[in-house]
Design a protein around this motif. Structure first.
Motif, PDB file in Angstrom:
ATOM      1  N   GLN A  51      12.884   7.313   1.264  1.00  0.00           N
ATOM      2  CA  GLN A  51      11.687   7.484   0.451  1.00  0.00           C
ATOM      3  C   GLN A  51      10.402   7.430   1.271  1.00  0.00           C
ATOM      4  O   GLN A  51       9.450   8.151   0.970  1.00  0.00           O
ATOM      5  CB  GLN A  51      11.652   6.458  -0.679  1.00  0.00           C
ATOM      6  N   ILE A  52      10.347   6.602   2.300  1.00  0.00           N
ATOM      7  CA  ILE A  52       9.131   6.551   3.118  1.00  0.00           C
ATOM      8  C   ILE A  52       8.902   7.885   3.824  1.00  0.00           C
ATOM      9  O   ILE A  52       7.772   8.363   3.946  1.00  0.00           O
ATOM     10  CB  ILE A  52       9.158   5.375   4.117  1.00  0.00           C
ATOM     11  N   PHE A  53       9.988   8.513   4.276  1.00  0.00           N
ATOM     12  CA  PHE A  53       9.864   9.807   4.950  1.00  0.00           C
ATOM     13  C   PHE A  53       9.469  10.902   3.955  1.00  0.00           C
ATOM     14  O   PHE A  53       8.707  11.810   4.293  1.00  0.00           O
ATOM     15  CB  PHE A  53      11.156  10.157   5.675  1.00  0.00           C
ATOM     16  N   ALA A  54       9.974  10.812   2.725  1.00  0.00           N
ATOM     17  CA  ALA A  54       9.589  11.783   1.696  1.00  0.00           C
ATOM     18  C   ALA A  54       8.107  11.652   1.355  1.00  0.00           C
ATOM     19  O   ALA A  54       7.409  12.650   1.174  1.00  0.00           O
ATOM     20  CB  ALA A  54      10.446  11.595   0.448  1.00  0.00           C
ATOM     21  N   LEU A 105       5.776  10.515   3.390  1.00  0.00           N
ATOM     22  CA  LEU A 105       5.038  11.062   4.536  1.00  0.00           C
ATOM     23  C   LEU A 105       5.017  12.584   4.507  1.00  0.00           C
ATOM     24  O   LEU A 105       3.991  13.198   4.807  1.00  0.00           O
ATOM     25  CB  LEU A 105       5.658  10.572   5.843  1.00  0.00           C
ATOM     26  N   ALA A 106       6.130  13.190   4.128  1.00  0.00           N
ATOM     27  CA  ALA A 106       6.189  14.652   4.070  1.00  0.00           C
ATOM     28  C   ALA A 106       5.250  15.207   3.005  1.00  0.00           C
ATOM     29  O   ALA A 106       4.688  16.285   3.165  1.00  0.00           O
ATOM     30  CB  ALA A 106       7.623  15.103   3.795  1.00  0.00           C
ATOM     31  N   LEU A 107       5.063  14.458   1.913  1.00  0.00           N
ATOM     32  CA  LEU A 107       4.147  14.902   0.868  1.00  0.00           C
ATOM     33  C   LEU A 107       2.684  14.726   1.267  1.00  0.00           C
ATOM     34  O   LEU A 107       1.825  15.513   0.891  1.00  0.00           O
ATOM     35  CB  LEU A 107       4.409  14.146  -0.430  1.00  0.00           C
ATOM     36  N   LEU A 108       2.394  13.659   2.022  1.00  0.00           N
ATOM     37  CA  LEU A 108       1.011  13.345   2.355  1.00  0.00           C
ATOM     38  C   LEU A 108       0.487  14.110   3.566  1.00  0.00           C
ATOM     39  O   LEU A 108      -0.715  14.347   3.671  1.00  0.00           O
ATOM     40  CB  LEU A 108       0.873  11.844   2.623  1.00  0.00           C
ATOM     41  N   LEU A 109       1.363  14.471   4.504  1.00  0.00           N
ATOM     42  CA  LEU A 109       0.921  15.034   5.771  1.00  0.00           C
ATOM     43  C   LEU A 109       1.409  16.468   5.956  1.00  0.00           C
ATOM     44  O   LEU A 109       2.356  16.909   5.305  1.00  0.00           O
ATOM     45  CB  LEU A 109       1.442  14.160   6.922  1.00  0.00           C
ATOM     46  N   GLU A 110       0.774  17.151   6.868  1.00  0.00           N
ATOM     47  CA  GLU A 110       1.232  18.483   7.262  1.00  0.00           C
ATOM     48  C   GLU A 110       2.629  18.351   7.873  1.00  0.00           C
ATOM     49  O   GLU A 110       2.948  17.317   8.469  1.00  0.00           O
ATOM     50  CB  GLU A 110       0.274  19.083   8.288  1.00  0.00           C
ATOM     51  N   PRO A 111       3.495  19.369   7.780  1.00  0.00           N
ATOM     52  CA  PRO A 111       4.884  19.241   8.254  1.00  0.00           C
ATOM     53  C   PRO A 111       5.016  18.771   9.710  1.00  0.00           C
ATOM     54  O   PRO A 111       5.822  17.899  10.000  1.00  0.00           O
ATOM     55  CB  PRO A 111       5.444  20.646   8.077  1.00  0.00           C
ATOM     56  N   ALA A 121       4.871  11.452  12.542  1.00  0.00           N
ATOM     57  CA  ALA A 121       4.701  10.161  11.877  1.00  0.00           C
ATOM     58  C   ALA A 121       6.054   9.540  11.545  1.00  0.00           C
ATOM     59  O   ALA A 121       6.230   8.322  11.660  1.00  0.00           O
ATOM     60  CB  ALA A 121       3.864  10.326  10.615  1.00  0.00           C
ATOM     61  N   SER A 122       7.037  10.351  11.161  1.00  0.00           N
ATOM     62  CA  SER A 122       8.378   9.822  10.869  1.00  0.00           C
ATOM     63  C   SER A 122       9.027   9.252  12.113  1.00  0.00           C
ATOM     64  O   SER A 122       9.655   8.187  12.060  1.00  0.00           O
ATOM     65  CB  SER A 122       9.254  10.932  10.277  1.00  0.00           C
ATOM     66  N   VAL A 123       8.883   9.945  13.235  1.00  0.00           N
ATOM     67  CA  VAL A 123       9.419   9.420  14.496  1.00  0.00           C
ATOM     68  C   VAL A 123       8.733   8.107  14.853  1.00  0.00           C
ATOM     69  O   VAL A 123       9.383   7.139  15.272  1.00  0.00           O
ATOM     70  CB  VAL A 123       9.269  10.466  15.628  1.00  0.00           C
ATOM     71  N   LEU A 124       7.416   8.050  14.666  1.00  0.00           N
ATOM     72  CA  LEU A 124       6.671   6.826  14.949  1.00  0.00           C
ATOM     73  C   LEU A 124       7.137   5.679  14.053  1.00  0.00           C
ATOM     74  O   LEU A 124       7.300   4.545  14.513  1.00  0.00           O
ATOM     75  CB  LEU A 124       5.173   7.079  14.765  1.00  0.00           C
ATOM     76  N   LEU A 164       0.834  -1.200   0.000  1.00  0.00           N
ATOM     77  CA  LEU A 164       0.000   0.000   0.000  1.00  0.00           C
ATOM     78  C   LEU A 164       0.869   1.250   0.000  1.00  0.00           C
ATOM     79  O   LEU A 164       0.609   2.203  -0.745  1.00  0.00           O
ATOM     80  CB  LEU A 164      -0.932  -0.001   1.208  1.00  0.00           C
ATOM     81  N   LYS A 165       1.942   1.235   0.814  1.00  0.00           N
ATOM     82  CA  LYS A 165       2.846   2.384   0.846  1.00  0.00           C
ATOM     83  C   LYS A 165       3.534   2.564  -0.503  1.00  0.00           C
ATOM     84  O   LYS A 165       3.652   3.685  -1.005  1.00  0.00           O
ATOM     85  CB  LYS A 165       3.887   2.200   1.944  1.00  0.00           C
ATOM     86  N   ALA A 166       3.981   1.458  -1.093  1.00  0.00           N
ATOM     87  CA  ALA A 166       4.650   1.535  -2.389  1.00  0.00           C
ATOM     88  C   ALA A 166       3.681   2.021  -3.464  1.00  0.00           C
ATOM     89  O   ALA A 166       4.033   2.862  -4.294  1.00  0.00           O
ATOM     90  CB  ALA A 166       5.227   0.178  -2.767  1.00  0.00           C
ATOM     91  N   ALA A 167       2.449   1.515  -3.436  1.00  0.00           N
ATOM     92  CA  ALA A 167       1.459   1.930  -4.430  1.00  0.00           C
ATOM     93  C   ALA A 167       1.138   3.414  -4.275  1.00  0.00           C
ATOM     94  O   ALA A 167       0.967   4.128  -5.272  1.00  0.00           O
ATOM     95  CB  ALA A 167       0.194   1.085  -4.293  1.00  0.00           C
ATOM     96  N   THR A 168       1.082   3.901  -3.037  1.00  0.00           N
ATOM     97  CA  THR A 168       0.822   5.317  -2.807  1.00  0.00           C
ATOM     98  C   THR A 168       1.959   6.166  -3.353  1.00  0.00           C
ATOM     99  O   THR A 168       1.726   7.177  -4.026  1.00  0.00           O
ATOM    100  CB  THR A 168       0.637   5.595  -1.300  1.00  0.00           C
TER     101      THR A 168
END
Length: 173
Positions: free
Chosen positions: A41-44, A46-52, A58-61, A15-19
């Motif tokens: 790439q996962i952090f990038a 997250l940065a695109l999908l969520l507010e800063p 979310a990155s820390v989590l 799901l993450k890869a497809a997103t």
């Protein structure tokens, strides 16, 4: 857990890869995911999908959950290695051996990280998996041969190997 899109369930990693792929192909990411190293790439995404601020949380989590996963895997691997080397003895006197194997595993991983980074660990994993790959390749013809023998026994009216196994898993009562 899996999310179902259409007819196919997608586990979390897919799901993450497809997103991320969808963000790149639609142009919303503008190369922001593919332009960073693979480990980031996962952090990038997250940065695109969520507010800063939420992306940082979310990155820390994500890091905490990945560490918990790795620690759990190591915690399972050490007693397994010890049990194999101690011929099944898991008594309290095996505690020093568990500590030894835990320290040895940590030192090997640490040395691989220092010497060659993530690439060295990946190479070590591939090398360690080669004997299992050979075993799997040899199991194919063995399975084919066993099925052939079972079919011949069945044609001759003799009990097959599969019958006791099937009855153990699927009782007829």
């Amino acid at each position: 857990m899996a999310l179902c899109l259409g007819n196919a369930p997608l586990p979390n990693s897919e799901l993450k890869a497809a997103t991320a792929i969808d963000l790149e192909m639609s142009g919303l990411a503008q190369g922001g995911i593919l332009g960073v190293p693979v480990s980031d790439q996962i952090f990038a995404a997250l940065a695109l999908l969520l507010e800063p601020a939420f992306a940082w949380v979310a990155s820390v989590l994500v890091v905490v959950l990945l560490l918990a996963y790795q620690i759990t895997m190591a915690d399972s691997a050490v007693p397994t290695i010890n049990t194999i080397n101690a011929a099944g003895d898991d008594s309290p006197k095996a505690r020093p051996h568990i500590l030894f194997w835990g320290a040895a595993l940590a030192m090997v991983v640490g040395a691989l990280l220092i010497i060659g980074g993530l690439g060295a660990i990946q190479t070590a994993m591939v090398i360690a998996a080669l004997p299992f790959s050979v075993m799997i390749l040899l199991m194919g013809p063995s399975l084919y041969k066993a099925i052939g023998r079972d079919l011949r026994r069945e044609r001759m009216g003799l009990p097959t190997i599969a019958e006791p196994i099937a009855s153990a898993f699927f009782p007829t009562t």
